[in-house]
Scaffold this active site. Structure first.
Site, short mmCIF file in Angstrom:
data_model
loop_
_atom_site.label_atom_id
_atom_site.label_comp_id
_atom_site.label_asym_id
_atom_site.label_seq_id
_atom_site.Cartn_x
_atom_site.Cartn_y
_atom_site.Cartn_z
CD GLN A 130 -2.39 1.20 2.81
OE1 GLN A 130 -2.03 0.39 3.77
NE2 GLN A 130 -3.41 1.91 2.93
CD GLU A 248 -5.06 -0.08 6.61
OE1 GLU A 248 -5.21 0.56 5.56
OE2 GLU A 248 -4.21 -0.36 7.07
CD GLU A 368 -1.92 10.76 19.15
OE1 GLU A 368 -1.63 10.07 18.06
OE2 GLU A 368 -1.04 10.32 20.34
C1 LIG Z 1 3.37 -0.93 11.47
C2 LIG Z 1 3.08 0.24 10.46
C3 LIG Z 1 2.81 -0.08 9.05
C4 LIG Z 1 2.41 0.91 8.13
N1 LIG Z 1 2.37 0.37 6.88
C5 LIG Z 1 2.04 1.18 5.92
C6 LIG Z 1 1.91 0.88 4.55
O1 LIG Z 1 1.83 -0.31 4.17
N2 LIG Z 1 1.56 1.72 3.69
C7 LIG Z 1 1.36 3.02 3.93
O2 LIG Z 1 1.12 4.03 2.94
N3 LIG Z 1 1.51 3.79 5.24
C8 LIG Z 1 1.87 2.82 6.33
N4 LIG Z 1 2.10 3.10 7.65
C9 LIG Z 1 2.26 4.53 7.79
C10 LIG Z 1 1.17 5.14 8.67
O3 LIG Z 1 -0.23 5.10 8.05
C11 LIG Z 1 1.23 6.51 9.30
O4 LIG Z 1 2.36 6.27 10.03
C12 LIG Z 1 0.30 7.24 9.95
O5 LIG Z 1 -0.84 7.46 9.01
C13 LIG Z 1 0.94 8.53 10.66
O6 LIG Z 1 1.31 9.32 9.70
P1 LIG Z 1 2.84 9.73 10.13
O7 LIG Z 1 3.90 8.63 10.61
O8 LIG Z 1 3.25 10.63 8.93
O9 LIG Z 1 2.66 10.78 11.42
P2 LIG Z 1 2.08 12.34 11.49
O10 LIG Z 1 0.80 12.38 10.64
O11 LIG Z 1 3.10 13.30 10.97
O12 LIG Z 1 1.91 12.37 12.98
C14 LIG Z 1 2.81 12.78 14.09
C15 LIG Z 1 2.01 12.87 15.26
O13 LIG Z 1 1.10 14.15 15.18
C16 LIG Z 1 -0.25 13.59 15.67
N5 LIG Z 1 -1.32 14.25 14.60
C17 LIG Z 1 -1.30 14.21 13.19
N6 LIG Z 1 -2.36 14.94 13.00
C18 LIG Z 1 -3.16 15.18 14.17
C19 LIG Z 1 -4.41 15.83 14.11
N7 LIG Z 1 -5.03 16.31 13.23
N8 LIG Z 1 -4.81 16.01 15.59
C20 LIG Z 1 -4.00 15.49 16.52
N9 LIG Z 1 -2.71 14.79 16.35
C21 LIG Z 1 -2.33 14.72 15.11
C22 LIG Z 1 -0.04 11.87 15.30
O14 LIG Z 1 -1.17 11.37 15.93
C23 LIG Z 1 1.27 11.70 15.68
O15 LIG Z 1 1.26 11.48 17.01
C24 LIG Z 1 2.42 2.09 8.46
C25 LIG Z 1 2.61 2.67 9.84
C26 LIG Z 1 3.10 1.57 10.77
C27 LIG Z 1 3.43 1.88 12.35
#
Ligand SMILES: Cc1cc2nc3c(=O)[nH]c(=O)nc-3n(C[C@H](O)[C@H](O)[C@H](O)COP(=O)(O)OP(=O)(O)OC[C@H]3O[C@@H](n4cnc5c(N)ncnc54)[C@H](O)[C@@H]3O)c2cc1C
Length: 383
Positions: A130, A248, A368
């Site tokens: 994905q 999902e 969050e």
């Molecule tokens: C085990 C695992 C498997 C994954 N597999 C995939 C995959 O196969 N394909 C894929 O595309 N992605 C994948 N991901 C990525 C996952 O979808 C993202 O990590 C997730 O959506 C969070 O995005 P970010 O890491 O950029 O964090 P950010 O969005 O940058 O967030 C950072 C922090 O800010 C907080 N935050 C952000 N926005 C808000 C808001 N509006 N209000 C309050 N708090 C907020 C978040 O909760 C977090 O604590 C995977 C992640 C993990 C951990």
């Protein structure tokens, strides 16, 4: 007749299916498990195991027969998942394909795309990943920057995806890309199926905190993608992506089984290893966890029933995700508090479990963000 120890009535025909699955798993699960799927050898072993499951009729259990599935219903799928987890079957590298990418293709793919990709997904001849998240677009998915520019019968893709589960060895990525301007946000997005062997694709493994390298970063430079690999219309990517995420986040009956196994292991360690005077306080905590587990399983089955009735995953799936991921974090944290770091040494199952439980509060939408959904759509609180 109950679903995993609680009073959910299960029709006799489905209980017969459960017995058949149990028997098959007991006879066919690879003794001693399979090598780590984050290595080439381990991944190929998992691919072969998926083929075995397929040949026995246990891949795509609820997929329609016209797409190569077994033609069962959601309860067959749920029962298989429970039994598979209970028997501690190998991790399913086809999970993204079978659980949400394939069903999205059934909804939005052309008949040609469905014929081309779905049977190969089921047999794990092609493993899919994905491609949504990017360094600047995780929770804010509409901020995707990877760009696809139309050039004749092709799109030319430039950009980067990250946290791609199984991306290291996958054959395809289901990518969310920008075809409109950045200001279009949701309206400027499109989904493309991209062959990860295409010229211009570079896959870099990401080493995680527990030392494994299953994730990848995927870079695209001038990657040419035939336009007939677009899934849904141009500019329809947000609708496709939201449908995919609703699959999902659908009910996963394996989750409560895994939590139950964690709880049972912890309770048995407490009894075996802690002095009797330490046990009563801990017993209260374990009792609370058992009550939460019961609620988690009940909610999972409630969601399953709703989905069976045609109701798409709604805001209450955010509640289940919040609740279940926190339960797992609390259980492994209690284990770590009680038994110290000794069991969290690198590479032990407890060590992996500790970190995986943390990941549960991030993937598929962070805790969050789920809180925001609950506040907004269930409680109706002001933003
Ligand atoms: C085990 C695992 C498997 C994954 N597999 C995939 C995959 O196969 N394909 C894929 O595309 N992605 C994948 N991901 C990525 C996952 O979808 C993202 O990590 C997730 O959506 C969070 O995005 P970010 O890491 O950029 O964090 P950010 O969005 O940058 O967030 C950072 C922090 O800010 C907080 N935050 C952000 N926005 C808000 C808001 N509006 N209000 C309050 N708090 C907020 C978040 O909760 C977090 O604590 C995977 C992640 C993990 C951990």
């Amino acid at each position: 007749m109950t679903a995993a120890g609680m009073a959910v009535p299960i029709p006799p025909a489905h209980e017969a299916f459960r017995a058949q699955v149990r028997e098959w798993l007991a006879a066919h699960l690879p003794p001693g498990g399979l090598p780590d799927p984050d290595t080439e050898e381990g991944f190929r072993a998992h691919q072969a195991w998926e083929r075995t499951l397929h040949d026995a009729g246990y891949a795509g259990i609820s997929w329609p027969r016209e797409h190569g599935g077994a033609g069962g219903d959601l309860l067959h799928e749920a029962i298989f998942t429970e039994e598979y987890e209970r028997a501690r079957g190998p991790v399913r590298i086809t999970r993204p394909s079978l659980r949400f990418l394939g069903p999205t293709l059934m909804r939005f793919g052309t008949p040609d795309q469905q014929r081309r990709w779905l049977p190969r997904m089921l047999r794990a001849e092609d493993v899919w990943s994905q491609g949504f998240s990017e360094p600047e677009a995780g929770s804010d998915l509409a901020g995707v920057r990877t760009r696809a520019t139309r050039s004749g019968d092709e799109y030319v893709v430039e950009g980067q995806k990250t946290w791609t589960t199984y991306g290291r060895f996958a054959d395809w990525i289901f990518g969310l890309v920008r075809t409109g301007s950045a200001g279009d946000r949701h309206r400027g997005l499109t989904c493309l199926a991209i062959d990860l062997r295409s010229p211009g694709v570079e896959v870099r493994p990401v080493r995680q905190v527990h030392g494994r390298t299953g994730f990848a970063e995927v870079f695209f430079s001038g990657v040419r993608v035939p336009a007939d690999q677009r899934i849904g219309g141009e500019g329809e990517g947000w609708t496709v992506a939201m449908t995919l995420l609703s699959f999902e986040r659908g009910p996963d009956t394996g989750g409560p089984v895994r939590s139950e196994q964690r709880l049972a292991a912890l309770a048995s360690d407490v009894l075996a290893d802690l002095p009797p005077d330490a046990v009563p306080g801990v017993r209260r905590e374990l009792g609370e966890a058992a009550a939460r587990l019961y609620a988690y399983r009940a909610h999972t089955y409630r969601r399953l029933t709703a989905q069976w009735g045609g109701e798409p995953a709604g805001a209450d799936s955010s509640l289940v995700k919040l609740f279940s991921s926190q339960l797992d974090v609390d259980l492994v944290t209690l284990g770590a508090d009680l038994f110290g770091d000794a069991r969290l040494g690198g590479g032990t199952p407890e060590h992996l479990d500790y970190w995986h439980s943390r990941a549960g509060r991030i993937y598929g939408g962070t805790a969050e963000v789920q809180h925001n959904v609950v506040a907004d759509r269930i409680l109706g609180l002001p933003r």
